[in-house]
Design a protein around this motif. Structure first.
Motif, PDB file in Angstrom:
ATOM      1  N   PRO A  17      -1.441   3.899 -12.240  1.00 50.41           N
ATOM      2  CA  PRO A  17      -1.256   5.055 -11.854  1.00 50.41           C
ATOM      3  C   PRO A  17      -1.139   5.994 -12.938  1.00 50.41           C
ATOM      4  O   PRO A  17      -1.085   7.238 -12.833  1.00 50.41           O
ATOM      5  CB  PRO A  17       0.136   4.841 -10.961  1.00 50.41           C
ATOM      6  CG  PRO A  17       0.748   3.712 -11.591  1.00 50.41           C
ATOM      7  CD  PRO A  17      -0.580   2.726 -11.901  1.00 50.41           C
ATOM      8  N   ASN A  18      -1.102   5.274 -14.033  1.00 50.60           N
ATOM      9  CA  ASN A  18      -0.975   6.284 -15.219  1.00 50.60           C
ATOM     10  C   ASN A  18      -2.367   6.480 -16.199  1.00 50.60           C
ATOM     11  O   ASN A  18      -2.244   6.981 -17.280  1.00 50.60           O
ATOM     12  CB  ASN A  18       0.109   5.728 -16.440  1.00 50.60           C
ATOM     13  CG  ASN A  18       0.086   4.343 -16.815  1.00 50.60           C
ATOM     14  OD1 ASN A  18      -0.975   3.872 -16.214  1.00 50.60           O
ATOM     15  ND2 ASN A  18       0.809   3.940 -17.446  1.00 50.60           N
TER      16      ASN A  18
ATOM     17  N   ASP B 114      -8.739   6.317  -2.567  1.00 53.22           N
ATOM     18  CA  ASP B 114      -9.295   7.385  -2.335  1.00 53.22           C
ATOM     19  C   ASP B 114      -8.046   8.713  -2.329  1.00 53.22           C
ATOM     20  O   ASP B 114      -8.406   9.555  -2.932  1.00 53.22           O
ATOM     21  CB  ASP B 114     -10.165   7.579  -1.069  1.00 53.22           C
ATOM     22  CG  ASP B 114     -11.089   8.965  -1.035  1.00 53.22           C
ATOM     23  OD1 ASP B 114     -11.742   9.089  -2.310  1.00 53.22           O
ATOM     24  OD2 ASP B 114     -10.970   9.565  -0.081  1.00 53.22           O
ATOM     25  N   GLU B 115      -7.019   8.443  -1.690  1.00 46.23           N
ATOM     26  CA  GLU B 115      -6.048   9.228  -1.365  1.00 46.23           C
ATOM     27  C   GLU B 115      -5.340   9.477  -2.757  1.00 46.23           C
ATOM     28  O   GLU B 115      -5.016  10.598  -3.306  1.00 46.23           O
ATOM     29  CB  GLU B 115      -4.964   8.849  -0.568  1.00 46.23           C
ATOM     30  CG  GLU B 115      -3.810   9.879  -0.368  1.00 46.23           C
ATOM     31  CD  GLU B 115      -2.971   9.350   0.867  1.00 46.23           C
ATOM     32  OE1 GLU B 115      -1.911  10.266   1.004  1.00 46.23           O
ATOM     33  OE2 GLU B 115      -3.512   8.522   1.880  1.00 46.23           O
ATOM     34  N   LEU B 116      -5.005   8.418  -3.483  1.00 45.33           N
ATOM     35  CA  LEU B 116      -4.669   8.591  -4.993  1.00 45.33           C
ATOM     36  C   LEU B 116      -5.522   9.197  -5.772  1.00 45.33           C
ATOM     37  O   LEU B 116      -5.028  10.204  -6.692  1.00 45.33           O
ATOM     38  CB  LEU B 116      -4.303   7.137  -5.354  1.00 45.33           C
ATOM     39  CG  LEU B 116      -3.278   6.192  -4.995  1.00 45.33           C
ATOM     40  CD1 LEU B 116      -3.266   4.746  -5.451  1.00 45.33           C
ATOM     41  CD2 LEU B 116      -1.933   6.830  -4.963  1.00 45.33           C
ATOM     42  N   ARG B 117      -7.054   8.950  -5.846  1.00 45.41           N
ATOM     43  CA  ARG B 117      -7.831   9.742  -6.497  1.00 45.41           C
ATOM     44  C   ARG B 117      -7.711  11.096  -6.387  1.00 45.41           C
ATOM     45  O   ARG B 117      -7.653  12.100  -7.124  1.00 45.41           O
ATOM     46  CB  ARG B 117      -9.231   9.398  -6.351  1.00 45.41           C
ATOM     47  CG  ARG B 117     -10.245   9.815  -7.009  1.00 45.41           C
ATOM     48  CD  ARG B 117     -11.007  10.826  -6.388  1.00 45.41           C
ATOM     49  NE  ARG B 117     -11.674  10.896  -5.168  1.00 45.41           N
ATOM     50  CZ  ARG B 117     -11.881  11.497  -4.342  1.00 45.41           C
ATOM     51  NH1 ARG B 117     -11.941  12.966  -4.919  1.00 45.41           N
ATOM     52  NH2 ARG B 117     -12.319  11.612  -3.240  1.00 45.41           N
TER      53      ARG B 117
ATOM     54  N   LEU C  38       0.683  -1.276  -0.081  1.00 44.93           N
ATOM     55  CA  LEU C  38       0.050  -0.180   0.010  1.00 44.93           C
ATOM     56  C   LEU C  38       0.787   1.350   0.039  1.00 44.93           C
ATOM     57  O   LEU C  38       0.403   2.402  -0.783  1.00 44.93           O
ATOM     58  CB  LEU C  38      -0.838  -0.050   1.299  1.00 44.93           C
ATOM     59  CG  LEU C  38      -2.089  -1.107   1.184  1.00 44.93           C
ATOM     60  CD1 LEU C  38      -2.791  -1.297   2.345  1.00 44.93           C
ATOM     61  CD2 LEU C  38      -2.936  -0.769  -0.044  1.00 44.93           C
ATOM     62  N   ARG C  39       1.850   1.434   0.807  1.00 39.36           N
ATOM     63  CA  ARG C  39       2.821   2.437   0.717  1.00 39.36           C
ATOM     64  C   ARG C  39       3.660   2.621  -0.603  1.00 39.36           C
ATOM     65  O   ARG C  39       3.723   3.450  -1.174  1.00 39.36           O
ATOM     66  CB  ARG C  39       4.095   2.144   1.917  1.00 39.36           C
ATOM     67  CG  ARG C  39       3.461   2.477   3.165  1.00 39.36           C
ATOM     68  CD  ARG C  39       4.765   2.691   4.217  1.00 39.36           C
ATOM     69  NE  ARG C  39       5.323   1.435   4.353  1.00 39.36           N
ATOM     70  CZ  ARG C  39       4.965   0.554   5.366  1.00 39.36           C
ATOM     71  NH1 ARG C  39       4.060   0.543   5.858  1.00 39.36           N
ATOM     72  NH2 ARG C  39       5.905  -0.577   5.309  1.00 39.36           N
TER      73      ARG C  39
ATOM     74  N   GLU D 271       3.863   3.829  -7.604  1.00 36.83           N
ATOM     75  CA  GLU D 271       4.972   2.723  -8.178  1.00 36.83           C
ATOM     76  C   GLU D 271       4.224   1.555  -8.607  1.00 36.83           C
ATOM     77  O   GLU D 271       3.054   1.390  -7.936  1.00 36.83           O
ATOM     78  CB  GLU D 271       6.002   2.176  -7.077  1.00 36.83           C
ATOM     79  CG  GLU D 271       7.002   3.475  -6.645  1.00 36.83           C
ATOM     80  CD  GLU D 271       7.932   2.721  -5.697  1.00 36.83           C
ATOM     81  OE1 GLU D 271       8.017   1.377  -5.522  1.00 36.83           O
ATOM     82  OE2 GLU D 271       8.583   3.524  -4.926  1.00 36.83           O
ATOM     83  N   SER D 272       4.490   0.957  -9.702  1.00 35.85           N
ATOM     84  CA  SER D 272       3.821   0.102 -10.385  1.00 35.85           C
ATOM     85  C   SER D 272       3.682  -1.384  -9.656  1.00 35.85           C
ATOM     86  O   SER D 272       4.998  -1.495  -9.392  1.00 35.85           O
ATOM     87  CB  SER D 272       4.320  -0.315 -11.729  1.00 35.85           C
ATOM     88  OG  SER D 272       4.119   0.856 -12.623  1.00 35.85           O
TER      89      SER D 272
END
Length: 374
Positions: A288-289, A38-41, A7-8, A14-15
């Motif tokens: 992530p991309n 949600d944090e990534l969003r 998760l970190r 990172e992929s």
């Protein structure tokens, strides 16, 4: 492997590998997956709004020789219910779409043995001549592969011809699961996984924006879902500098009502609400991309889709003035323009009308409210 470490890693954009993604999906708590997604969003879509679009899914034809085991929509050539949509029908449906505030057709059909590149070039040119402001979000890799084959051409030549004729962007149908083991079982008549990916690569090279999709909950393994996500991430990483590539990712669940997969092979959609939410969260984590993750209210319903907005999704898709393919296999849900905005607000977000390029649109000053006919 430890879930906390993975998760970190995800929070650092990172992929994750197939093995790491599968491990997280199976072992992390739903709360942890939702929180990280949600944090990534919030980082990737900082405006915090939930986008949606007004468009209409119109089918060029229901004739198809792909013989997918999950499709109730298609008809074989010569069937009494077979059709090819005529220009007068397009005109009526496009005019109605404009009245409802839409500006785009999601135009798809089947693998018709007689509809070659010349047919689609002529059709697109005619539609753009009649409606210069119309946006065509049309066809998809399997149809491009079919057109390429019967026209004895190349993917690039077909895509360039379609773009020059008026194609604005390309959706991502026919991905299902991008492993050939699965495709041989459920969609043997369609292009293989490599060709699907290659067509998307070529589309990105010529500047077309596209959508990526996944249909899950049938014969695939968890690991194959994550192979699918890694392959999409790889294609997105290979897009030319300056190209957008995949605008969004849309995962939805297999709809099984009266399908051959259900009737003959006993394959049913056993996806639980929690599993769908997990897949939405993992989509945000694994891609992530790809900026935009769409919740499929059409297949999972309003309440689950609303929860997904707190699990990494930032887009609610289209009100779908018309949709025939997924609905034919049992998807029962519908939204009006007012209804979809109310659902987004109920989930705690501000709704934002968009176009296919994820540019914000103002609500039309005058628009008819769609009447849903169940």
């Amino acid at each position: 492997m430890k879930t906390s470490e993975l998760l970190r890693k995800a929070l650092r954009f990172e992929s994750l590998s197939v093995e790491e993604g599968s491990f997280l999906f199976k072992n992390a708590s739903l709360a942890d997956l939702m929180a990280v997604a949600d944090e990534l969003r919030q980082i990737q879509v900082p405006h915090g709004k939930v986008t949606w679009i007004i468009d209409r899914n119109v089918n060029t034809t229901n004739v198809c020789i792909a013989n997918c085991k999950f499709c109730n929509f298609y008809r074989i050539p010569g069937h009494k219910e077979a059709y090819v949509t005529d220009i007068e029908t397009y005109k009526r449906k496009i005019e109605e779409t404009f009245r409802y505030g839409g500006e785009q057709l999601l135009l798809q059909g089947g693998h018709h043995p007689d509809l070659d590149l010349n047919y689609y070039v002529s059709l697109f040119r005619e539609l753009k001549k009649l409606f210069p402001k119309l946006k065509l979000h049309a066809l998809g890799p399997p149809e491009v592969a079919h057109i390429t084959k019967i026209s004895k051409s190349t993917h690039r030549e077909v895509l360039l011809a379609l773009k020059n004729a008026g194609l604005d962007s390309m959706p991502g149908p026919g991905a299902e699961i991008l492993t050939d083991r699965v495709r041989r079982l459920i969609s043997k008549g369609k292009c293989g996984s490599q060709e699907w990916l290659d067509i998307m690569r070529e589309a990105h090279k010529i500047g077309l924006t596209t959508s990526a999709t996944m249909m899950f909950g049938h014969v695939e393994t968890i690991e194959e879902r994550f192979e699918h996500l890694v392959k999409l991430r790889t294609v997105q990483a290979e897009k030319p500098e300056g190209a957008v590539g995949f605008l969004n990712f849309i995962p939805w669940t297999f709809q099984d009502v009266d399908t051959l997969l259900a009737r003959i092979r006993g394959v049913h959609n056993l996806t639980t609400p929690e599993e769908y939410i997990r897949m939405i969260a993992m989509s945000r984590i694994m891609l992530p991309n790809v900026k935009n993750i769409q919740a499929s209210w059409l297949t999972v319903g309003k309440q689950i889709a609303q929860i997904c907005l707190h699990a990494g999704a930032n887009d609610f898709g289209s009100i779908m003035i018309e949709e025939n393919v997924v609905s034919a296999a049992g998807a029962p849900h519908r939204f009006t323009a007012n209804g979809i905005q109310d659902a987004i607000r109920e989930a705690g977000f501000e709704p934002q009308l968009r176009n296919q390029q994820y540019e914000f649109r103002k609500m039309p000053e005058v628009m008819e409210e769609q009447v849903i006919d169940y």
